[in-house]
Design an enzyme around this catalytic site. Structure first.
Site, PDB file in Angstrom:
ATOM      1  N   LYS A  89     -69.776  22.987 -39.077  1.00 25.10           N
ATOM      2  CA  LYS A  89     -70.361  24.193 -40.031  1.00 25.10           C
ATOM      3  C   LYS A  89     -69.891  24.306 -41.306  1.00 25.10           C
ATOM      4  O   LYS A  89     -69.004  23.327 -41.489  1.00 25.10           O
ATOM      5  CB  LYS A  89     -70.184  25.247 -39.765  1.00 25.10           C
ATOM      6  CG  LYS A  89     -70.469  25.445 -37.967  1.00 25.10           C
ATOM      7  CD  LYS A  89     -70.145  26.876 -37.585  1.00 25.10           C
ATOM      8  CE  LYS A  89     -70.201  27.366 -36.420  1.00 25.10           C
ATOM      9  NZ  LYS A  89     -71.680  28.018 -36.453  1.00 25.10           N
ATOM     10  N   ARG A 111     -73.817  27.101 -25.503  1.00 23.11           N
ATOM     11  CA  ARG A 111     -74.736  26.473 -23.729  1.00 23.11           C
ATOM     12  C   ARG A 111     -74.439  26.080 -22.704  1.00 23.11           C
ATOM     13  O   ARG A 111     -74.155  25.716 -21.934  1.00 23.11           O
ATOM     14  CB  ARG A 111     -76.034  26.467 -24.344  1.00 23.11           C
ATOM     15  CG  ARG A 111     -75.956  25.397 -25.051  1.00 23.11           C
ATOM     16  CD  ARG A 111     -77.749  25.242 -25.983  1.00 23.11           C
ATOM     17  NE  ARG A 111     -77.408  26.057 -27.235  1.00 23.11           N
ATOM     18  CZ  ARG A 111     -78.707  26.052 -27.908  1.00 23.11           C
ATOM     19  NH1 ARG A 111     -79.352  25.828 -27.839  1.00 23.11           N
ATOM     20  NH2 ARG A 111     -78.197  26.875 -28.538  1.00 23.11           N
TER      21      ARG A 111
HETATM   22  N1  BES Z   1     -70.977  30.164 -32.560  1.00 25.10           N
HETATM   23  C1  BES Z   1     -72.564  29.687 -32.839  1.00 25.10           C
HETATM   24  C2  BES Z   1     -73.394  31.039 -32.971  1.00 25.10           C
HETATM   25  C3  BES Z   1     -72.967  32.273 -34.222  1.00 25.10           C
HETATM   26  C4  BES Z   1     -73.139  32.513 -35.366  1.00 25.10           C
HETATM   27  C5  BES Z   1     -71.930  33.734 -33.418  1.00 25.10           C
HETATM   28  C6  BES Z   1     -72.626  33.418 -36.302  1.00 25.10           C
HETATM   29  C7  BES Z   1     -71.265  34.094 -34.913  1.00 25.10           C
HETATM   30  C8  BES Z   1     -72.342  34.063 -36.077  1.00 25.10           C
HETATM   31  C9  BES Z   1     -72.805  28.951 -32.006  1.00 25.10           C
HETATM   32  O1  BES Z   1     -72.075  27.748 -31.300  1.00 25.10           O
HETATM   33  C10 BES Z   1     -73.696  28.072 -32.867  1.00 25.10           C
HETATM   34  O2  BES Z   1     -72.991  27.367 -33.978  1.00 25.10           O
HETATM   35  N2  BES Z   1     -74.846  28.139 -32.901  1.00 25.10           N
HETATM   36  C11 BES Z   1     -75.825  27.420 -33.484  1.00 25.10           C
HETATM   37  C12 BES Z   1     -76.946  26.565 -32.757  1.00 25.10           C
HETATM   38  C13 BES Z   1     -77.777  25.404 -33.060  1.00 25.10           C
HETATM   39  C14 BES Z   1     -76.512  24.680 -33.685  1.00 25.10           C
HETATM   40  C15 BES Z   1     -79.034  25.793 -32.362  1.00 25.10           C
HETATM   41  C16 BES Z   1     -77.267  28.163 -34.655  1.00 25.10           C
HETATM   42  O3  BES Z   1     -77.166  29.594 -33.964  1.00 25.10           O
HETATM   43  O4  BES Z   1     -76.255  28.276 -35.937  1.00 25.10           O
HETATM   44 MN    MN Z   2     -71.610  26.484 -32.472  1.00 19.20          MN
END
Ligand code: BES
Ligand code: MN
Ligand code: ZN
Length: 493
Positions: free
Chosen positions: A273, A347
């Site tokens: 991230k 997931r």
């Molecule tokens: N924990 C994150 C989702 C999230 C984003 C929670 C913002 C709280 C605030 C999750 O694990 C994630 O990183 N999701 C990705 C999925 C993508 C790689 C398909 C996302 O939403 O960008």
């Molecule tokens: Mn994630």
């Protein structure tokens, strides 16, 4: 903070709150207030031109019996339109003002009949007060935690049974929600899979529900390879946390499973991230906190339902041990998954927990709750959770629970078309879809593992925390899910 119902005002008053709506009459306060004080209120209203507009607040000091009584005037929406959530918002305004005024003994005089049942009024009063005064200030060297000692609802009624029952329930709900908030607000150097498991144990002991913790060896034997893959990069070992509340022994086979996402920190893994995207990722276990809080609440309320909660707790990190983009993992269900994005980790942990719940705990229906996708935040923002389901009747119950609890939800569709986005050439599924529709494809991925059982999927990525104070929440964790799920389970008794 004590919360109760009283039928009389004491001689010496610290803080008194007079609630009225536009064009409502002040006469109703006559029987309660000393004449001189009522005159002062009337003079103040004239001088300030107060018309009791909704959520308007005024305050002044009045010297009475050698004590400076703080008088607060509150405008309320007109009573026929008054919803529980509006009462919560007005109460939150009142409590915040009382905190500012350093009130110790607060007497609330509603100048009209609330359009809520006594039980609901009691609940709303207690939960709002306790949610509003919550603070996470243990790491501040200097704190200003002056709390009111008591909040008294002044009511001219002999039968306070339902009001008191409601107050007790509101306290249980708020305490459980604040427990979840504490867990989410703690940083990732404090809450690890192991300390999260310890927190679950502590709650189990305090509120009397069963708990079991599985370590690495056991998880390897269970073949939870998707879950374990996510945790490989962390120096902290994963834990599977299993909590059970058997409130209905007459229907042992009827079990609702609650699956909470428990990523104690989400760096994104090798699909790292950005600093901005990472900074709040200690909150990626808010689903887990919600199910721990819910277990605490339903055990405390002794709900007549069987609930098993599962948390696959681990940390998504980078290291020489971490899983790679492109890895193929075999989930506990036997289905293989191509990991095209290590940041779509939630997931992978959820589906192994769901499979375990069905296969080993014999769950009859599934609820998963997770800070799952940025796409859910994009779609619905920060005060509405996204829900996907395969069971409209059950969803209708969740909607009712949402209405009662004030935790907003909105349904997203799960049309079959987008399933093809999860097709992989070399495994049964891949873990992400397209750059759009991410909240739906994440849900469709999970749906592949619920074996057609009734299923509610709640994406709380937007609602788990606030970046600034709003309503009855301050900045930080909201404990979202606890009141919603407890209210839903109560309706399933
Ligand atoms: N924990 C994150 C989702 C999230 C984003 C929670 C913002 C709280 C605030 C999750 O694990 C994630 O990183 N999701 C990705 C999925 C993508 C790689 C398909 C996302 O939403 O960008
Ligand atoms: Mn994630
Ligand atoms: Zn995550």
């Amino acid at each position: 903070m004590k919360i109760d119902v009283v039928r009389k005002l004491p001689d010496v008053l610290d803080t008194i709150v007079l609630c009225q709506y536009e064009k409502g009459k002040l006469d109703v306060f006559e029987e309660w207030l000393p004449d001189a004080m009522l005159d002062a209120v009337k003079r103040f209203i004239n001088a300030e031109n107060i018309t009791f507009q909704p959520r308007e607040l005024y305050t002044f000091h009045y010297y009475y019996k050698h004590q400076a009584t703080k008088i607060i005037l509150v405008g309320m929406p007109k009573s026929e339109q008054l919803t529980a959530e509006q009462v919560r918002y007005s109460l939150a305004d009142i409590i915040r003002l009382c905190l500012k005024l350093k009130s110790k003994q607060i007497y609330i005089l509603p100048g009209f009949d609330f359009d809520l049942t006594d039980a609901m009024l009691g609940q709303v009063l207690a939960e709002t007060a306790l949610l509003t005064v919550y603070k996470f200030d243990k790491y501040l060297s200097e704190t200003s935690s002056e709390m009111p000692d008591a909040l008294h609802l002044v009511q001219d009624t002999k039968n306070t049974r339902n009001l008191n029952k409601g107050i007790l329930e509101g306290r249980i709900l708020a305490d459980a929600t604040n427990l979840a908030r504490d867990l989410v607000n703690e940083p990732a150097n404090v809450i690890t899979p192991d300390t999260l498991a310890e927190a679950a144990k502590k709650a189990a002991l305090e509120y009397s529900f069963q708990v079991e913790i599985y370590n690495m060896d056991k998880l390897r034997r269970l073949k939870m390879e998707a879950f374990l893959a996510v945790g490989k990069g962390s120096k902290y070992e994963p834990r599977l946390i299993i909590m059970r509340h058997q409130g209905n022994p007459d229907a042992r086979q009827d079990i609702t499973a609650l699956i909470g996402k428990g990523i104690t920190f989400d760096s994104g893994g090798y699909c790292l991230k950005s600093p901005q995207g990472m900074v709040n990722m200690k909150t990626d276990m808010a689903g887990a906190a919600a199910v721990i809080g819910t277990m605490a609440a339903i055990a405390n309320l002794k709900l007549n339902v069987n609930v098993t909660a599962i948390i696959a707790a681990c940390e998504n990190m980078v290291s020489g041990e971490a899983y790679h983009a492109g890895d193929i993992v075999r989930s506990m269900s036997g289905k293989t998954i191509e990991v095209v994005n290590t940041d779509a980790e939630g997931r992978l942990t959820l589906i192994d927990a769901i499979h375990y719940a069905i296969d080993r705990e014999h769950a009859s229906r599934i609820i998963d709750i997770a800070t799952l996708t940025g796409a859910a935040v994009g779609a619905l923002g920060t005060s509405i959770s996204a829900v996907v389901t395969n069971d409209q009747n059950w969803y209708a119950k969740l909607e009712e629970a949402s209405e009662l609890s004030g935790e907003h939800i909105w349904q997203l569709p799960a049309f079959e078309e987008y399933k093809s986005l999860l097709k992989s050439e070399i495994a049964d599924l891949k873990n992400t879809g397209a750059p759009w529709g991410g909240a739906i494809t994440a849900a469709l991925f999970i749906q592949e593992f619920v074996q057609n059982l009734p299923w509610l999927h709640i994406d709380i990525a937007g609602t788990a925390s606030k970046d600034k104070e709003s309503g009855y929440f301050n900045a930080g964790a909201t404990g979202v899910g606890v009141r919603l799920l407890t209210t839903l389970l109560k309706s399933m008794e």
